[in-house]
Every structure is written in C-alpha cells, then in structure tokens.
Write a protein that holds these residues in place. Structure first.
Motif, PDB file in Angstrom:
ATOM      1  N   TYR A   1    -116.220  82.374 -93.756  1.00  0.00           N
ATOM      2  CA  TYR A   1    -116.559  83.793 -93.934  1.00  0.00           C
ATOM      3  C   TYR A   1    -115.474  84.527 -94.698  1.00  0.00           C
ATOM      4  CZ  TYR A   1    -120.414  83.711 -90.603  1.00  0.00           C
ATOM      5  OH  TYR A   1    -121.597  83.483 -89.988  1.00  0.00           O
ATOM      6  N   THR A   2    -115.871  85.339 -95.644  1.00  0.00           N
ATOM      7  CA  THR A   2    -114.941  86.293 -96.263  1.00  0.00           C
ATOM      8  C   THR A   2    -115.722  87.588 -96.436  1.00  0.00           C
ATOM      9  OG1 THR A   2    -115.596  85.906 -98.527  1.00  0.00           O
ATOM     10  CG2 THR A   2    -113.909  84.435 -97.660  1.00  0.00           C
ATOM     11  N   ASN A   3    -115.032  88.599 -96.917  1.00  0.00           N
ATOM     12  CA  ASN A   3    -115.766  89.848 -97.163  1.00  0.00           C
ATOM     13  C   ASN A   3    -116.647  89.756 -98.410  1.00  0.00           C
ATOM     14  OD1 ASN A   3    -113.717  89.787 -98.928  1.00  0.00           O
ATOM     15  ND2 ASN A   3    -112.938  91.840 -98.507  1.00  0.00           N
ATOM     16  N   ARG A   4    -116.535  88.655 -99.170  1.00  0.00           N
ATOM     17  CA  ARG A   4    -117.389  88.478-100.358  1.00  0.00           C
ATOM     18  C   ARG A   4    -118.717  87.832-100.003  1.00  0.00           C
ATOM     19  NH1 ARG A   4    -113.492  88.896-104.544  1.00  0.00           N
ATOM     20  NH2 ARG A   4    -112.304  90.581-103.658  1.00  0.00           N
ATOM     21  N   GLY A   5    -118.754  87.135 -98.907  1.00  0.00           N
ATOM     22  CA  GLY A   5    -119.963  86.417 -98.530  1.00  0.00           C
ATOM     23  C   GLY A   5    -119.596  85.231 -97.660  1.00  0.00           C
ATOM     24  N   GLU A   6    -120.547  84.334 -97.524  1.00  0.00           N
ATOM     25  CA  GLU A   6    -120.336  83.223 -96.607  1.00  0.00           C
ATOM     26  C   GLU A   6    -120.728  81.913 -97.278  1.00  0.00           C
ATOM     27  OE1 GLU A   6    -123.282  82.524 -93.868  1.00  0.00           O
ATOM     28  OE2 GLU A   6    -122.100  81.029 -92.816  1.00  0.00           O
ATOM     29  N   LEU A   7    -119.966  80.856 -96.966  1.00  0.00           N
ATOM     30  CA  LEU A   7    -120.350  79.517 -97.420  1.00  0.00           C
ATOM     31  C   LEU A   7    -120.636  78.670 -96.193  1.00  0.00           C
ATOM     32  CD1 LEU A   7    -117.736  78.985-100.245  1.00  0.00           C
ATOM     33  CD2 LEU A   7    -120.211  78.929-100.546  1.00  0.00           C
TER      34      LEU A   7
END
Lengths: 504, 119
Positions: B34-40
């Motif tokens: 998780y990051t604030n850019r999205g999720e992998l």
C-alpha cells in the motif's frame, strides 16, 4: 543498449539526414520519442509495437527512448516508422551487428508488419545520393520510383520480418535493378484530338505557338464557341519531355503524394485544371509546413483556368509573381520554402456576363456597367503577362458540315517538337530551356530584328501604348513564331503576327 | 458462499494467485503493498525481472470479465505505485513487468488465467 540508424527527411525539395538514436534501458516500461516529432511520428510507436509483435518477435517491455537528431528540425510523416523499428531491434540485439554505415531506411509500418509506401521517395533518393549514402531500404511499392536514381543501391522491402532476416544475413533480399527508363517517351493514347475541332484555325495556330514557346494564352469568346474543347486538346500537342524535366516533375508529384505505384518516371506534361472555387493557398501552395500548390504541380506543364473571371480576385493576383519568376517562395512560421513553378497559363473566359458581347449570333443583354465590372476582375498586370490573347468566334454552319480533312494533333506536335528542339539547342549554354524564359539580356542576344521589323515594332509601341513588358513579350512570341518556321532571324511578319495576339 | 463478502472473495483470490506463482518458481517479494498512490496486490521476482501483479477475482461474469476491470486508470495507479516501490528499494534500472492474474471461483472449481506484460 544504444543504437543509431539513419534516415532522411525532406524540407521542400531538399533533404537532410536524420539520425534515429535509440536507447533501451530497464526500469518501468515506457516509449518516448523526442526531437520535435509531429502527431504522425508520435503515433508511430503504436504501429511499431504491433508490427514487431506481429512479426513473431517477443519484445520485452522496456524503457525505450528515441531521439531524432538534429533535434531542432520538425519531423513529420510516416517514413520514420521503419528506421525507428530497426533502431529498437538493433538496440534489443534482435538484429545483431548489421552493416548499416551509409545506409538509410525509409518506410511506414502496417500493424501486421507489412511495409507501406510513403510519399516523396524519388527526391529522398536523389538527395540521399547527393549526401553520400550508398544503400537505401525502400518500401516495395515505391521500388519503381526509387530506381530512377542510379549509382545507388536500392533494396525493396515488403515486410519487417524479411528485413530482419536480411540484416541478420539469414536470407538476402535481392537489390533492385536500376531503371532502364532514361528517356521520357510517352506512349500513344486515345486522347481527344485536334482533328475533331472544325474551323478555329486561328485559335489552333495560337495554341501551337503557345505550346512551342511555353507562352501564356487566353481565349475569349461566347459560350459554346469551343474554348474549352480547344484548351482540353492542348496536352496532345505539348512537346515531349526531356529526361531532366521529367525527373523534376516526378520529384514534385512524389512530394505531393499523387504519384501512382506503377509509374516510375512521369512521361506526360502535367495538365492541371483546378475548379474556380480554389483558394489562393491551394493555388500557390501553403500549409503549416508549405505543400506545393497547383502552380507547382503544373511545373513544366499547363495550368488551365477555365472561366477565368469566376476565380477569386485574390487567387488570380497571387499568380502575378510566380508567372514572372517561375518559382514561388511560401513563408510560414515553421518554414519558408521555395518551389519551382515554370508553367504555361492557359485561361478561357467570356467577354461579358451574358457571354455575347460583340457576337454576331445573339445580341448582348449586358449593360456597359456590368461589362466593365466583369472585366475588372482580371487586372491589367495579369493580362499584361499573357502573351497570346485570342478571340474564339462561333463556328459557321458550313464549316461544321464540311468533310475537309483537318490537321491532326500529331502533325501539329511534330512542328512543336521541332521548334522546341531548336530552342533547346540554342539555349544549351544558358540556364533556360524555352523562349518564354528569355531575360532582357538574352533577348538582345537572341532576338535580332531586321530593319523592317524594328520599324514595325516602334510604330506598334507608340500606337498601341505597349508597356516595356509588353514589348519584350512580343519579341519572345515573335522568336517562337520564327522558330516554328525554322528561321534564324526574326522577320517583320513574325513581329506582325505576335503583335496581333495582344488584343487587350 | 452466501455470507462471504466481497473482500473475502478478493483475499481468497490473492491467496490462490500467490500459491500459483510460488509453484511457477516466482519469489514473492511483497503482498498488498500500500502507498498513497495506490495498491499492488503482489510483487514477485523471477530471475532478474521484477513483476507487479494485479489479481482480479470474480464469482460470475455478470459485471464483465475480471481482466476488463483493470482499466487504464488502474494501470496508471499500478505504474505509479511501482515507480515508488522501485525508488524506495533502489532498483530503478531493474527489468520490470506488469501482469494481471484473473481468477474465477465457482461452486465446484476455480480457473486461473495469467496475463503477462500488460503495459
């Protein structure tokens, strides 16, 4: 890995070598093209990706950067597809150690890996030869056009896969044989013929002189008199093209993209007949990066303007400089280009709005004011540039019915060709090719008058109120008439005939 | 089945995908990054290649195929998140790949479909 592949770009008629530099790195997948590409070049990445994939090559998604150097000139057109694809394939080592020194690639890719034809192949090949290139890979469909250039290796390519095998030395593509076509001989066709036109001998004579010396000509007359019919038959008596002329015409038509695949060299003089709704930009050339207009497409041929008075005034006036200088410089923000436009202007018009002014078959219903307004559309300066002005009178009934044998186009053409040959021989040490191009200095040298002729011209000059330009134009026409009669010097009767062609 | 929530379906799908990848010889680096850019969903490694994987699980095709749910917008998010991951782990020049694994779970069987190199 880095790879460098060469290609060529055209700016007007002159070429410039372009380096396609490809750098491929790891990292997130991306595909960038830099170096002032236009939309067509930018879109090429989608075509290239598909074409490579559909040539059964597994291209890993990587960080691909393409630079088109020199980076400060604008790149447009689809001919960069092939060099970019080859650049990528070399950088990813799918093509190993190819020999690509002094080699350029030209071609557009289809999604299935086929190589499509592009415009401007002939001028590109000629320029590439000048710039020291030895081998050119061209689309198969452009082969005929490309092989007109000699002393250079042309390799026609059909698909990307074929080219990869060739460069990897798995299966060679045979190179093209240079074209044997060294003369511009025109095949006989079933064109309309002058023998179909009954009567109108004076107009035929005027058109013959026009064709022989490439003089501008205007036909005026009432509707149905046969102006259009006569003008349409002009191409059948135009002199044969020389090889250099044919080459230049082909170059221009190649850039404009109106060359057909089967034709190598163009063998007939162009005959352009734009409709009168034409804008001045499409007449003289224009666009963001200027493209050739009708006058350039009519280079070494005929520009036929039917119903001259219906054309926009601005369009007609824009013809003034090109008619005089035989080249046109079009300046836009992104480029300023010069195109040649050595054409023969043939125009036809009615004498008044109803068409029957001074006619002996019907009464003219126009007011003087209307006639004046109609005539004003054609300015004095433009008319002054037209050497031969003839009236086309309606044909008499007896003439229409007569079964007398009429001279065919072929016979007229023979005389025209002969007169043109004389001119070519006379001007072989000059930069010009026909009488219409004579400069004042050359007129003094080549248009020698006898005493009678001089006197006649002097009288005409004062009585008819000729301009200086009118004077030189009369001399040029007289020169052509003398050439048609195969006379060394211009005689009084030649001058007299030339003078009577200036009726306005 | 009846009470299983959407989240649980997704979790289950990701579990199936991870097991599949391990079996294929991939090394799993991260899960649910998780990051604030999205999720992998999964970050894996095979040989020298780093692979970013989005797992889509569906129980029926009422709302279209799972792979169709990976829109341009979702791809953008994956791309940005991947860039951040590479930056944080100092491997900006590594060879990378983006994959989608779609999974259908029905009453009696599960179907797995691995789509490679989507960008």
């Amino acid at each position: 890995m880095l790879s460098i592949v060469q290609t060529i770009s055209l700016i007007g008629l002159s070429g410039k070598l372009i380096e396609v530099q490809t750098d491929i790195n790891g990292g997130l997948p991306s595909f960038e093209i830099v170096g002032l590409p236009d939309t067509t070049v930018k879109e090429s990445k989608e075509r290239i990706k598909s074409a490579i994939k559909n040539s059964n090559i597994d291209l890993k998604s990587k960080k691909i950067l393409i630079n088109l150097a020199p980076a400060n000139t604008k790149k447009e057109g689809s001919n960069y597809d092939l060099p970019i694809a080859i650049g990528i394939l070399i950088a990813t080592e799918i093509i190993k150690n190819p020999k690509i020194e002094n080699t350029i690639f030209i071609g557009e890719l289809a999604l299935n890996g086929k190589i499509n034809k592009v415009k401007g192949i002939l001028p590109m090949c000629i320029e590439a030869k000048r710039l020291g290139i030895k081998t050119i890979y061209v689309p198969k469909e452009n082969e005929k056009e490309a092989t007109i250039t000699d002393q250079i290796e042309i390799i026609p390519v059909q698909t990307l896969k074929e080219l990869i095998y060739h460069l990897n030395k798995i299966k060679q593509i045979p190179k093209s044989e240079p074209s044997k076509q060294k003369t511009a001989q025109k095949p006989q066709t079933n064109n309309p013929d002058f023998s179909e036109v009954k009567g109108q001998e004076n107009v035929k004579r005027a058109l013959e002189i026009s064709a022989a010396g490439s003089h501008n000509c205007i036909l005026t007359g009432s509707p149905g008199a046969g102006k259009t019919m006569l003008a349409r038959r002009l191409p059948t008596i135009l002199p044969d093209l020389t090889f250099n002329e044919a080459l230049e015409i082909t170059k221009i038509h190649s850039i404009a993209g109106i060359l057909e695949t089967e034709t190598g060299l163009i063998t007939t003089r162009p005959f352009r007949t734009p409709h009168h709704s034409i804008s001045s930009a499409s007449m003289i050339g224009g666009g963001k990066i200027p493209k050739p207009g009708e006058i350039t497409l009519a280079h070494y041929g005929v520009l036929y303007l039917d119903e001259l008075t219906e054309f926009k005034k601005q369009t007609l006036e824009s013809l003034r400089e090109p008619l005089e200088y035989r080249q046109v410089t079009i300046s836009r923000v992104s480029a300023s280009l010069t195109y040649p436009c050595n054409f023969m202007l043939i125009a036809s018009m009615n004498p008044c709005p109803c068409g029957y002014y001074k006619s002996n078959i019907k009464k003219c219903t126009c007011t003087q004011k209307a006639i004046k307004k109609y005539r004003e559309k054609i300015s004095g300066p433009l008319l002054d540039r037209i050497d031969i002005q003839v009236e086309v009178k309606p044909v008499k009934y007896q003439k229409l019915q007569s079964t007398q044998k009429i001279e065919s186009s072929q016979e007229i053409k023979k005389r025209v060709n002969k007169a043109r040959k004389i001119q070519q021989n006379r001007y072989k040490n000059e930069t010009i090719i026909c009488n219409n191009e004579l400069t004042p200095k050359l007129i003094q040298k080549y248009c020698k008058l006898d005493k009678q002729g001089k006197e006649l011209l002097k009288k005409a000059f004062t009585k008819l109120g000729l301009t200086a330009r009118g004077y030189t134009r009369i001399l040029k026409v007289a020169r052509t008439i003398a050439d048609l009669e195969e006379k060394q010097n211009i005689e009084a009767k030649h001058i007299a005939e030339a003078i009577q062609y200036r009726i306005y | 089945m009846k009470n299983q929530s959407k989240q649980q379906t997704g979790k289950k799908g990701e579990q199936i995908a991870t097991e599949y990848l391990k079996k294929q010889g991939y090394k799993i680096l991260e899960r649910n990054y998780y990051t604030n850019r999205g999720e992998l969903d999964i970050i894996a490694k095979q040989k020298k290649e780093i692979i970013f994987i989005e797992v889509k699980t569906r129980k029926n095709n009422k709302y279209g195929l799972p792979r169709e749910a990976v829109t341009k917008n979702k791809q953008q998010h994956m791309y940005k998140t991947a860039r951040l991951y590479l930056y944080k782990t100092h491997q900006q020049n590594a060879q990378t790949r983006f994959d989608v694994i779609e999974i259908y779970i029905t009453k009696n069987k599960t179907i797995l479909n691995h789509i490679k190199q989507i960008i």
